[in-house]
Design an enzyme around this catalytic site. Structure first.
Site, PDB file in Angstrom:
ATOM      1  N   ASN A  41     -64.961  13.709  26.926  1.00 54.73           N
ATOM      2  CA  ASN A  41     -63.761  13.624  27.766  1.00 54.73           C
ATOM      3  C   ASN A  41     -63.870  14.492  29.024  1.00 54.73           C
ATOM      4  O   ASN A  41     -62.864  14.784  29.659  1.00 54.73           O
ATOM      5  CB  ASN A  41     -62.503  13.970  26.951  1.00 54.73           C
ATOM      6  CG  ASN A  41     -62.626  15.311  26.239  1.00 54.73           C
ATOM      7  OD1 ASN A  41     -63.500  16.110  26.554  1.00 54.73           O
ATOM      8  ND2 ASN A  41     -61.743  15.563  25.286  1.00 54.73           N
ATOM      9  N   ARG A  93     -58.770  26.434  28.997  1.00 59.89           N
ATOM     10  CA  ARG A  93     -58.054  26.957  27.831  1.00 59.89           C
ATOM     11  C   ARG A  93     -56.993  27.944  28.317  1.00 59.89           C
ATOM     12  O   ARG A  93     -57.256  28.761  29.208  1.00 59.89           O
ATOM     13  CB  ARG A  93     -59.004  27.684  26.864  1.00 59.89           C
ATOM     14  CG  ARG A  93     -59.868  26.753  26.029  1.00 59.89           C
ATOM     15  CD  ARG A  93     -59.060  25.866  25.075  1.00 59.89           C
ATOM     16  NE  ARG A  93     -59.879  24.948  24.305  1.00 59.89           N
ATOM     17  CZ  ARG A  93     -60.102  23.671  24.615  1.00 59.89           C
ATOM     18  NH1 ARG A  93     -59.535  23.125  25.676  1.00 59.89           N
ATOM     19  NH2 ARG A  93     -60.863  22.908  23.845  1.00 59.89           N
ATOM     20  N   GLN A 135     -51.361  26.585  20.504  1.00 62.49           N
ATOM     21  CA  GLN A 135     -50.915  25.190  20.568  1.00 62.49           C
ATOM     22  C   GLN A 135     -50.545  24.691  19.187  1.00 62.49           C
ATOM     23  O   GLN A 135     -51.344  24.890  18.266  1.00 62.49           O
ATOM     24  CB  GLN A 135     -52.023  24.324  21.177  1.00 62.49           C
ATOM     25  CG  GLN A 135     -52.205  24.607  22.653  1.00 62.49           C
ATOM     26  CD  GLN A 135     -53.192  23.684  23.343  1.00 62.49           C
ATOM     27  OE1 GLN A 135     -53.442  23.848  24.513  1.00 62.49           O
ATOM     28  NE2 GLN A 135     -53.761  22.730  22.650  1.00 62.49           N
ATOM     29  N   HIS A 191     -51.182  19.453  26.077  1.00 65.50           N
ATOM     30  CA  HIS A 191     -52.641  19.319  26.179  1.00 65.50           C
ATOM     31  C   HIS A 191     -53.033  17.842  26.029  1.00 65.50           C
ATOM     32  O   HIS A 191     -53.151  17.331  24.928  1.00 65.50           O
ATOM     33  CB  HIS A 191     -53.280  20.165  25.074  1.00 65.50           C
ATOM     34  CG  HIS A 191     -54.746  20.339  25.226  1.00 65.50           C
ATOM     35  ND1 HIS A 191     -55.446  21.274  24.523  1.00 65.50           N
ATOM     36  CD2 HIS A 191     -55.660  19.718  25.995  1.00 65.50           C
ATOM     37  CE1 HIS A 191     -56.723  21.215  24.856  1.00 65.50           C
ATOM     38  NE2 HIS A 191     -56.874  20.259  25.739  1.00 65.50           N
TER      39      HIS A 191
HETATM   40  P1  NDP Z   1     -69.861  22.353  29.805  1.00 65.99           P
HETATM   41  O1  NDP Z   1     -70.519  23.043  28.662  1.00 65.99           O
HETATM   42  O2  NDP Z   1     -70.554  21.228  30.465  1.00 65.99           O
HETATM   43  O3  NDP Z   1     -69.552  23.409  30.945  1.00 65.99           O
HETATM   44  C1  NDP Z   1     -69.120  24.682  30.723  1.00 65.99           C
HETATM   45  C2  NDP Z   1     -69.630  25.551  31.853  1.00 65.99           C
HETATM   46  O4  NDP Z   1     -68.990  26.826  31.790  1.00 65.99           O
HETATM   47  C3  NDP Z   1     -71.130  25.785  31.800  1.00 65.99           C
HETATM   48  O5  NDP Z   1     -71.700  25.480  33.054  1.00 65.99           O
HETATM   49  C4  NDP Z   1     -71.190  27.276  31.485  1.00 65.99           C
HETATM   50  O6  NDP Z   1     -72.257  27.933  32.054  1.00 65.99           O
HETATM   51  C5  NDP Z   1     -69.952  27.783  32.184  1.00 65.99           C
HETATM   52  N1  NDP Z   1     -69.574  29.130  31.768  1.00 65.99           N
HETATM   53  C6  NDP Z   1     -69.524  29.656  30.519  1.00 65.99           C
HETATM   54  N2  NDP Z   1     -69.108  30.929  30.590  1.00 65.99           N
HETATM   55  C7  NDP Z   1     -68.910  31.206  31.885  1.00 65.99           C
HETATM   56  C8  NDP Z   1     -68.486  32.371  32.571  1.00 65.99           C
HETATM   57  N3  NDP Z   1     -68.232  33.504  31.929  1.00 65.99           N
HETATM   58  N4  NDP Z   1     -68.376  32.319  33.935  1.00 65.99           N
HETATM   59  C9  NDP Z   1     -68.672  31.185  34.601  1.00 65.99           C
HETATM   60  N5  NDP Z   1     -69.075  30.029  33.990  1.00 65.99           N
HETATM   61  C10 NDP Z   1     -69.192  30.060  32.642  1.00 65.99           C
HETATM   62  O7  NDP Z   1     -68.428  21.912  29.276  1.00 65.99           O
HETATM   63  P2  NDP Z   1     -67.350  20.945  29.967  1.00 65.99           P
HETATM   64  O8  NDP Z   1     -67.420  21.124  31.439  1.00 65.99           O
HETATM   65  O9  NDP Z   1     -67.444  19.594  29.402  1.00 65.99           O
HETATM   66  O10 NDP Z   1     -66.022  21.615  29.388  1.00 65.99           O
HETATM   67  C11 NDP Z   1     -65.657  22.942  29.757  1.00 65.99           C
HETATM   68  C12 NDP Z   1     -64.445  23.396  28.988  1.00 65.99           C
HETATM   69  O11 NDP Z   1     -63.312  22.624  29.346  1.00 65.99           O
HETATM   70  C13 NDP Z   1     -64.541  23.225  27.459  1.00 65.99           C
HETATM   71  O12 NDP Z   1     -65.238  24.267  26.852  1.00 65.99           O
HETATM   72  C14 NDP Z   1     -63.096  23.201  27.064  1.00 65.99           C
HETATM   73  O13 NDP Z   1     -62.615  24.510  26.860  1.00 65.99           O
HETATM   74  C15 NDP Z   1     -62.412  22.596  28.271  1.00 65.99           C
HETATM   75  N6  NDP Z   1     -62.002  21.212  28.006  1.00 65.99           N
HETATM   76  C16 NDP Z   1     -60.670  20.885  28.084  1.00 65.99           C
HETATM   77  C17 NDP Z   1     -60.238  19.620  27.781  1.00 65.99           C
HETATM   78  C18 NDP Z   1     -58.803  19.234  27.920  1.00 65.99           C
HETATM   79  O14 NDP Z   1     -58.385  18.226  27.361  1.00 65.99           O
HETATM   80  N7  NDP Z   1     -57.988  19.992  28.647  1.00 65.99           N
HETATM   81  C19 NDP Z   1     -61.173  18.585  27.315  1.00 65.99           C
HETATM   82  C20 NDP Z   1     -62.563  18.987  27.414  1.00 65.99           C
HETATM   83  C21 NDP Z   1     -62.929  20.265  27.694  1.00 65.99           C
HETATM   84  P3  NDP Z   1     -73.751  27.787  31.559  1.00 65.99           P
HETATM   85  O15 NDP Z   1     -73.818  26.669  30.567  1.00 65.99           O
HETATM   86  O16 NDP Z   1     -74.433  27.486  32.862  1.00 65.99           O
HETATM   87  O17 NDP Z   1     -74.063  29.087  30.940  1.00 65.99           O
END
Ligand code: NDP
Length: 400
Positions: free
Chosen positions: A147, A285, A314, A333
């Site tokens: 998603n 989140r 939630q 959400h």
């Molecule tokens: P990804 O794993 O593709 O992306 C997460 C990114 O966050 C990665 O690039 C990671 O960095 C980066 N990251 C982690 N920690 C840090 C930090 N301290 N500072 C900066 N960047 C950081 O996941 P998605 O993009 O698919 O999803 C991200 C988040 O969105 C999910 O974990 C979830 O919490 C939320 N989400 C919400 C939804 C909703 O319905 N509202 C649905 C889907 C997701 P790297 O990997 O480069 O270390």
């Protein structure tokens, strides 16, 4: 035989849908980076059906029962007297969605001695105490990418809604008014504004791509830098830390997972470093933001608006201050639970279960915790520890 507990949100108040607004959903072949969509051996639902609510059962019942497993589906997840807590002692697998999370705290994990697999039907496994899962050797998996694009579309919608003052203007129409000055006194164009995303993973990058045609100036910070070719194509400016980015941004979108490193990242101190009148859109989140710091910043005018769909806990208690703070554009959400997304995460959940029951490896990109440590996407994007503290307050919604 395995006992599977599936915690899902309630059906619509008017009952499970008998028909839908549209007859089909587009058929996608691959995700933007080439990753294949879920590949279960079969599905027992029609894509486009409501699957994330109790009667939808994620389309799993026929598959599980025909293979001799037991499925318990409930929305009753909070408090020691909940169905979830009562069913946990002999459960092998727990499935839930971040929209209506089964908070799998250390205490709950301790109550479930047979528990071996926790599946997030969606993305974001922060509702599970990952530290406790590692210590108990429980596998945690989610449906990576299912998603991400759904959320990125929601982010663009919320940015436009806030900056252009859409929601209050809509309200004037509903209230039979024609108060143009009231509507436009807080309405701006996004063109030329500086946009920054905290994280440029699957969602963050998709948001950047979608905002490019709006002629915003695009910035990002992440733990890993994007390839130079992507930076060049989108005209991105990288920042090594969140502070240096947010101080120049008009709009900030939060797209990193919640883990100990990002919990309460947006607190009074960081928000004070932002431009006065900036906007925050947080679909990542709720707990990445300090709840009361957001309220204070909106009241003082330090922030011009805040929108998102994620809360902590939630469901949000009825007196959660984000329901009533000024200039907000919050929804429950929902961004990752469109009917389009549900078809993908239901199929992905089935794929994970098929692998698990047949002893085949779960795709590496779906793994968060495996064999006692962070694995797959978990090893890349999360830090060890626990971010579930305070989740017991979710029971307030039921009681209030
Ligand atoms: P990804 O794993 O593709 O992306 C997460 C990114 O966050 C990665 O690039 C990671 O960095 C980066 N990251 C982690 N920690 C840090 C930090 N301290 N500072 C900066 N960047 C950081 O996941 P998605 O993009 O698919 O999803 C991200 C988040 O969105 C999910 O974990 C979830 O919490 C939320 N989400 C919400 C939804 C909703 O319905 N509202 C649905 C889907 C997701 P790297 O990997 O480069 O270390």
């Amino acid at each position: 035989m395995a006992k599977v507990i599936c915690v899902l949100y309630d059906d619509p108040v008017g009952g499970y849908p008998k028909s839908y607004a549209r007859d089909d959903i587009p058929k996608l072949e691959r995700y933007p980076d080439g990753q294949t969509l879920p590949t279960p051996a079969g599905i027992d639902f029609k894509p486009g059906q409501l699957l994330g609510s109790v009667s939808g059962e994620l389309g799993l019942r026929k598959f599980l029962e025909s293979n001799g497993h037991k499925l318990v589906v409930t929305s009753d997840k909070d408090g020691a007297d909940s169905v979830l807590d009562r069913e946990l002692p002999d459960a092998d697998i727990v499935i839930s969605q971040p929209f209506w999370p089964a908070y799998m705290t250390a205490a709950r994990i301790a109550k479930a001695p047979k528990l071996k697999l926790i599946v997030t039907a969606g993305i974001g496994s922060d509702h599970t105490d990952l530290q406790a899962a590692m210590e108990r050797g429980i596998t945690v998996a989610e449906v990576t990418y299912c998603n991400s694009i759904s959320v990125s579309e929601h982010v663009v919608m919320m940015i436009l809604a806030l900056v252009r003052n859409y929601i209050p203007s809509y309200q004037w129409v509903v209230n039979k008014g024609w108060n143009i000055a009231d509507c436009v006194a807080r309405s701006y164009d996004v063109e030329g504004m500086v946009f920054g995303t905290v994280a440029a993973g699957r969602i963050g990058l998709a948001v950047l791509k979608r905002l490019k045609p709006f002629d915003m100036k695009l910035h990002y910070t992440d733990r890993h830098r994007l390839p130079q070719s992507v930076e060049k194509e989108l005209g991105l400016t990288f920042h090594p830390d969140v502070e240096s980015m947010v101080k120049i941004c008009d709009v900030v979108s939060i797209n990193c997972p919640l883990h100990p490193e990002t919990e309460h990242l947006f607190n009074d101190k960081l928000i004070a470093k932002m431009k006065r009148g900036a906007y925050i859109v947080n679909t990542a989140r709720g707990k990445i933001c300090d709840r009361d710091a957001i309220v204070r910043a909106l009241q003082s005018g330090q922030l011009a608006g805040y929108a998102g769909d994620v809360w902590f806990p939630q469901p949000a208690p009825k007196d959660h201050p984000w329901r009533t703070m000024p200039h907000h554009g919050m929804t429950p959400h929902i961004s990752g639970s469109s009917l389009s997304a549900q078809a993908r995460y239901a199929a992905g959940t089935r794929e994970i279960l098929e692998c698990w029951f047949s002893g085949r490896p779960i795709r590496n990109e779906y793994l968060i915790v495996d064999k006692g440590r962070l694995a797959g996407v978990g090893a890349h994007s999360y830090s060890a520890g626990n971010a579930t503290a305070g989740s017991d307050e979710a029971v307030k919604f039921k009681k209030g």
